[in-house]
Design a protein around this motif. Structure first.
Motif, PDB file in Angstrom:
ATOM      1  N   ARG A  35       0.835  -1.207   0.000  1.00 11.05           N
ATOM      2  CA  ARG A  35       0.000   0.000   0.000  1.00 11.05           C
ATOM      3  C   ARG A  35       0.866   1.252   0.000  1.00 11.05           C
ATOM      4  NH1 ARG A  35      -2.954  -0.049   5.011  1.00 11.05           N
ATOM      5  NH2 ARG A  35      -2.361  -2.226   5.279  1.00 11.05           N
ATOM      6  N   GLN A  43       2.599   1.840  -3.371  1.00 14.89           N
ATOM      7  CA  GLN A  43       1.674   2.317  -4.394  1.00 14.89           C
ATOM      8  C   GLN A  43       1.312   3.788  -4.164  1.00 14.89           C
ATOM      9  OE1 GLN A  43      -1.758  -0.162  -4.825  1.00 14.89           O
ATOM     10  NE2 GLN A  43      -2.934   1.381  -5.947  1.00 14.89           N
ATOM     11  N   ARG A  44       1.053   4.117  -2.895  1.00 15.75           N
ATOM     12  CA  ARG A  44       0.713   5.497  -2.575  1.00 15.75           C
ATOM     13  C   ARG A  44       1.849   6.426  -2.952  1.00 15.75           C
ATOM     14  NH1 ARG A  44      -0.072   6.588   3.603  1.00 15.75           N
ATOM     15  NH2 ARG A  44       2.173   6.393   3.383  1.00 15.75           N
ATOM     16  N   GLU A  75       3.727  11.859   1.418  1.00 15.39           N
ATOM     17  CA  GLU A  75       2.890  10.674   1.268  1.00 15.39           C
ATOM     18  C   GLU A  75       2.204  10.222   2.552  1.00 15.39           C
ATOM     19  OE1 GLU A  75       5.347   7.555  -0.150  1.00 15.39           O
ATOM     20  OE2 GLU A  75       6.747   7.642   1.512  1.00 15.39           O
ATOM     21  N   ASP A 116      -6.868   8.490   2.302  1.00 14.07           N
ATOM     22  CA  ASP A 116      -7.428   7.659   1.243  1.00 14.07           C
ATOM     23  C   ASP A 116      -8.248   8.501   0.268  1.00 14.07           C
ATOM     24  OD1 ASP A 116      -6.255   5.461   2.298  1.00 14.07           O
ATOM     25  OD2 ASP A 116      -8.049   4.640   3.232  1.00 14.07           O
ATOM     26  N   LEU A 133      -5.930  10.420  -1.881  1.00  7.57           N
ATOM     27  CA  LEU A 133      -5.256   9.503  -2.808  1.00  7.57           C
ATOM     28  C   LEU A 133      -6.190   9.154  -3.965  1.00  7.57           C
ATOM     29  CD1 LEU A 133      -2.605   7.910  -3.131  1.00  7.57           C
ATOM     30  CD2 LEU A 133      -3.772   5.966  -2.096  1.00  7.57           C
ATOM     31  N   GLU A 176      -5.678   9.797  -8.005  1.00  2.00           N
ATOM     32  CA  GLU A 176      -5.798   8.776  -9.053  1.00  2.00           C
ATOM     33  C   GLU A 176      -6.790   9.222 -10.122  1.00  2.00           C
ATOM     34  OE1 GLU A 176      -4.813   4.805  -6.335  1.00  2.00           O
ATOM     35  OE2 GLU A 176      -6.856   5.594  -6.442  1.00  2.00           O
TER      36      GLU A 176
END
Lengths: 151, 151
Positions: free
Chosen positions: A102, A105-106, A132, A137, A140, A144
């Motif tokens: 996780r 990826q973040r 980061e 969430d 994030l 995306e």
DNA sequence: TTCGAAATGTAGCCAGGGCTTTATTCCGTG
DNA sequence: CACGGAATAAAGCCCTGGCTACATTTCGAA
């Protein structure tokens, strides 16, 4: 100045003022887990590269002395994120590996977003390391979405 | 596994690995000044609103106990960012006021950027509190450029 | 097979940033 | 003008996350 109703108090100011303690407490908590996240991610990297993570390697990459890395590993073990036996390498538990994924990826999304809004790649990598850990969430997800829409 | 040349070592991996210690040290330093920045900004706010910053107000807004705020003020005084006399309010030095301005402006830019890429305003305010301290001048400049271009 | 260098672990120190508890000082009010 | 409550300060504790110094274990090489 009297303690009750000062002149420069408009409603909006008061609202933000009331909300501030929570914001700061949230930021403090985020920073508490930040180091754990960094260590877990790094151990994951080392395992991927070398098959195991040695304390010396962890320390060297984190830029700290060996005992500091040992202490961090102890904390990870206490949190159920890593396992190790004396004088042996360090390995991640299932939870630890999932967290590492996780985090990795973040990190990638944050770097990509910074680059997408015009930050030089090198600077993006530098700043992302600190940023980061404070990206929720929801944020994030927004990142995306923005990256998808853009390209 | 032998300590020399493991199979999964490509040049790019090695480069990032070498650069990592600096990145983490940088992030650690950023987090060291983060709290100071928060306190300075908040004291600036309180002075703007009430004409002075009382320890009790600082503590309440930061969400900490009074002695914690007192300690923080001591650190600010040691760093030359604030001044105060016993049992009196806290005030910022010229340096402190300048820092407060910079921090406040940076906070605004970070929030605006987050909103611009699709983060809900409320979430943006929350996350910005932690993010802003890790935004370098270069990144801040890129943010401003992006916001200008956008509208 | 032994031995020494390197890796790991342990102990103890420091500063930061929280906390509670206890002593001061300030200041509005009776 | 004296007093009591509120604000401030001081002292002392805890945990984290750095560090150095020292002890122990491992392991390759003589």
């Amino acid at each position: 100045m009297p303690p009750d109703a000062p002149p420069t108090c408009d409603p909006q100011t008061d609202l933000t003022a009331d909300a501030q303690p929570d914001r700061f407490q949230r930021a403090r908590e985020a920073q508490a887990v930040a180091l754990l996240e960094d260590y877990v991610e790094m151990i994951g990297d080392l395992i991927a590269e070398h098959g195991e993570a040695r304390v010396a390697d962890i320390a060297q990459r984190m830029g700290v002395a060996h005992p500091t890395a040992t202490k961090a590993v102890s904390r990870l073990k206490r949190e159920g994120l890593a396992v190790s036996r004396p004088y042996r390498g360090v390995f991640l538990t299932e939870d630890g590996a999932a967290l590492a994924d996780r985090v990795r990826q973040r990190h990638r999304v944050v770097v990509d977003l910074l680059v997408a809004v015009g930050v030089p790649r090198e600077t993006a990598e530098l700043d992302a390391e600190g940023i980061e850990h404070h990206v929720s969430d929801a944020t994030l997800h927004a990142f995306e979405g923005f990256l998808d829409a853009k390209g």
